[in-house]
Scaffold this motif. Sequence first.
Motif, PDB file in Angstrom:
ATOM      1  N   LYS A  46      14.275 -26.542 -30.563  1.00  0.00           N
ATOM      2  CA  LYS A  46      15.154 -26.452 -31.485  1.00  0.00           C
ATOM      3  C   LYS A  46      15.356 -24.830 -31.543  1.00  0.00           C
ATOM      4  N   LEU A  47      14.591 -23.869 -31.018  1.00  0.00           N
ATOM      5  CA  LEU A  47      14.637 -22.768 -31.127  1.00  0.00           C
ATOM      6  C   LEU A  47      14.342 -22.113 -29.841  1.00  0.00           C
ATOM      7  N   ASP A  58       6.947 -28.187 -28.560  1.00  0.00           N
ATOM      8  CA  ASP A  58       7.976 -28.872 -29.003  1.00  0.00           C
ATOM      9  C   ASP A  58       8.992 -28.533 -29.966  1.00  0.00           C
ATOM     10  N   THR A  59       8.938 -27.070 -30.387  1.00  0.00           N
ATOM     11  CA  THR A  59      10.070 -26.640 -31.360  1.00  0.00           C
ATOM     12  C   THR A  59      10.528 -25.394 -30.701  1.00  0.00           C
ATOM     13  N   ALA A  60       9.940 -24.490 -29.841  1.00  0.00           N
ATOM     14  CA  ALA A  60      10.291 -23.237 -29.596  1.00  0.00           C
ATOM     15  C   ALA A  60      10.056 -22.748 -27.997  1.00  0.00           C
ATOM     16  N   SER A  61      10.956 -22.405 -27.277  1.00  0.00           N
ATOM     17  CA  SER A  61      10.888 -22.089 -26.073  1.00  0.00           C
ATOM     18  C   SER A  61      11.249 -20.478 -25.725  1.00  0.00           C
ATOM     19  N   GLY A  99      23.144 -27.481 -29.314  1.00  0.00           N
ATOM     20  CA  GLY A  99      22.775 -27.058 -31.057  1.00  0.00           C
ATOM     21  C   GLY A  99      21.587 -26.391 -31.060  1.00  0.00           C
ATOM     22  N   VAL A 100      21.126 -25.578 -30.126  1.00  0.00           N
ATOM     23  CA  VAL A 100      19.856 -25.033 -30.000  1.00  0.00           C
ATOM     24  C   VAL A 100      20.311 -23.640 -30.987  1.00  0.00           C
ATOM     25  N   THR A 115       4.933 -13.683 -43.091  1.00  0.00           N
ATOM     26  CA  THR A 115       5.115 -15.127 -42.633  1.00  0.00           C
ATOM     27  C   THR A 115       6.190 -15.221 -41.656  1.00  0.00           C
ATOM     28  N   VAL A 116       6.127 -16.159 -40.809  1.00  0.00           N
ATOM     29  CA  VAL A 116       7.295 -16.553 -39.963  1.00  0.00           C
ATOM     30  C   VAL A 116       7.270 -18.041 -40.131  1.00  0.00           C
ATOM     31  N   VAL A 117       8.494 -18.858 -40.642  1.00  0.00           N
ATOM     32  CA  VAL A 117       8.597 -20.102 -40.649  1.00  0.00           C
ATOM     33  C   VAL A 117       9.755 -20.662 -39.723  1.00  0.00           C
ATOM     34  N   ALA A 118       9.422 -21.550 -38.803  1.00  0.00           N
ATOM     35  CA  ALA A 118      10.404 -21.781 -37.691  1.00  0.00           C
ATOM     36  C   ALA A 118      10.615 -23.341 -38.066  1.00  0.00           C
ATOM     37  N   ASP A 119      11.720 -24.018 -38.329  1.00  0.00           N
ATOM     38  CA  ASP A 119      12.166 -25.586 -38.537  1.00  0.00           C
ATOM     39  C   ASP A 119      10.762 -26.009 -39.535  1.00  0.00           C
TER      40      ASP A 119
END
Length: 221
Positions: A161-162, A83-86, A192-193, A61-65
């Motif tokens: 965020k990531l 929205d979360t990871a770029s 804050g990234v 598993t991978v959990v991000a934010d």
Amino acid sequence: MLSVRSVHRSFGEGPSAVHALRDVSFDVEAGTMVALVGRSGSGKTTLLNVVGGLDRPDSGTVVADGIEVTALDDDGLSRLRRDTASYVFQTFGLIPVLSAAENVGVPLRLARVPAEERERRTGMLLDLVGLAGHAEHRPDEMSGGQQQRVAIARALAASPKLLIADEPTGQLDAETGLAVMALLRGVVESEGVTVLLSTHDPVMMALADRVLRMHDGRVDA
């Protein structure tokens, strides 16, 4: 911010199968820069692709934010990358026919951000990466270092965020690479990234808050 647990990824089957990731587990705290280092073929790019939802692991598993990346369907993965990871690619990945400002604005257009706010955010990001005077230049009118700066600005456009970066200085000369490294370090502190990147560069390792070493598909966390 990021939790990776018991991730496996193989390519092929039987005796000829390549085990790119073997029982990989680690955590990354929010607002930090973590560098993945290791020889070519150690699994760095595969791991980044799994974390960013560009590839799926065989297990783990991978959990991000708080989002379980490995459980998302295609629509969910699209939202994650919006929205979360770029992602910042080694080869820049800019759209050749668009100007620097238009390239940076692509994620904002996809998010249907109003034109006035889009222009404000685009201008702020180009200023952040030191390219305020190059807004109208197309990629073929810029150096490799400038193109990578545009790619970083584009990755930051939707306030992720990531930020995931695969060898972000791999195509650059030493001086330009150092400037891009310093920019990424500044992004962590000013925006804050959380940054997870792969690198062979010892200077980039020195700028990171933490270094994870990979070998034969495993991570020494």
